[in-house]
Design an enzyme around this catalytic site. Sequence first.
Site, PDB file in Angstrom:
ATOM      1  N   GLU A  99      -1.620 -26.611  -2.815  1.00 16.73           N
ATOM      2  CA  GLU A  99      -1.241 -25.217  -3.195  1.00 16.73           C
ATOM      3  C   GLU A  99      -1.836 -24.210  -3.738  1.00 16.73           C
ATOM      4  OE1 GLU A  99       0.295 -23.286  -1.203  1.00 16.73           O
ATOM      5  OE2 GLU A  99       2.556 -22.616  -1.738  1.00 16.73           O
ATOM      6  N   ASP A 100      -2.126 -23.055  -2.627  1.00 15.47           N
ATOM      7  CA  ASP A 100      -3.089 -22.044  -2.904  1.00 15.47           C
ATOM      8  C   ASP A 100      -3.090 -21.179  -4.251  1.00 15.47           C
ATOM      9  OD1 ASP A 100      -0.714 -20.481  -1.602  1.00 15.47           O
ATOM     10  OD2 ASP A 100      -2.053 -19.316  -0.400  1.00 15.47           O
ATOM     11  N   ASP A 103       3.458 -17.696  -6.884  1.00 14.94           N
ATOM     12  CA  ASP A 103       3.619 -16.632  -6.819  1.00 14.94           C
ATOM     13  C   ASP A 103       5.420 -16.232  -7.799  1.00 14.94           C
ATOM     14  OD1 ASP A 103       3.257 -14.121  -6.447  1.00 14.94           O
ATOM     15  OD2 ASP A 103       3.934 -13.646  -4.414  1.00 14.94           O
ATOM     16  N   PHE A 152      -3.623  -9.008  -5.830  1.00 13.03           N
ATOM     17  CA  PHE A 152      -3.922  -9.654  -4.545  1.00 13.03           C
ATOM     18  C   PHE A 152      -4.894 -10.307  -4.758  1.00 13.03           C
ATOM     19  CE2 PHE A 152      -4.020 -10.983  -0.322  1.00 13.03           C
ATOM     20  CZ  PHE A 152      -2.262 -11.416  -0.241  1.00 13.03           C
ATOM     21  N   ARG A 165     -10.254 -15.629   4.833  1.00 10.93           N
ATOM     22  CA  ARG A 165     -10.256 -17.311   4.030  1.00 10.93           C
ATOM     23  C   ARG A 165     -10.941 -17.702   4.166  1.00 10.93           C
ATOM     24  NH1 ARG A 165      -4.596 -19.157   4.973  1.00 10.93           N
ATOM     25  NH2 ARG A 165      -3.646 -17.765   6.551  1.00 10.93           N
TER      26      ARG A 165
END
Length: 176
Positions: A99-100, A103, A152, A165
């Site tokens: 997973e990136d 959160d 962010f 990206r």
Amino acid sequence: MLDTMEKEVLYSREAIRKRIGELAGEIDCRYAGKELVVIGVLKGAFIFMADLIRCLQVPCIVDFVRVASYGAGSVTSGTVTITKDIETDILGRDVLIVEDIIDTGLTLTYLVNALKKRRPASVSVCAFIDKRLRRQIPFEADYVGFSMKDGFVIGYGLDFDEKARFLPDVYVVKNL
Ligand code: IMP
């Protein structure tokens, strides 16, 4: 838009490469002699996953899943659904979800539970970035690239409104 965005490098490509080598070493130790099914969570994890599997010594096959979480604006309702499923039968297999970012923890909690219902031999999670302080439900990844408090981030697969990206480094956005 990217030009006007105030941003600064948080994790350089060199730092990322080094950290991925360390993660791959840990994963190799745990899965020595086995074959892994590596499942990337689209879209954000695709670059991290591509780099990670090329550092692994354990053989792996790859698949991808896409999930959507619904909520009003930036507030998630906690409802997660699979919008693109894997095509691999994971019964009795060792699964590594890549997973990136973790959160709130809602996406991975849902995904791990959904995949466990298919009775794999094991499921573990490797996250590129862990935003530990933002959890809405407790979730611990087995392998974490970097931990950050807030902010962010974009680049290296991570987007802002589908942009950024392609950037090779990870940036924290200053003027959001
Ligand atoms: P959660 O853990 O269910 O809240 O889902 C985390 C997802 O939110 C990640 O997979 C990303 O797609 C997205 N996300 C959270 N923080 C960021 C960020 O800083 N940049 C880009 N995407 C983010």
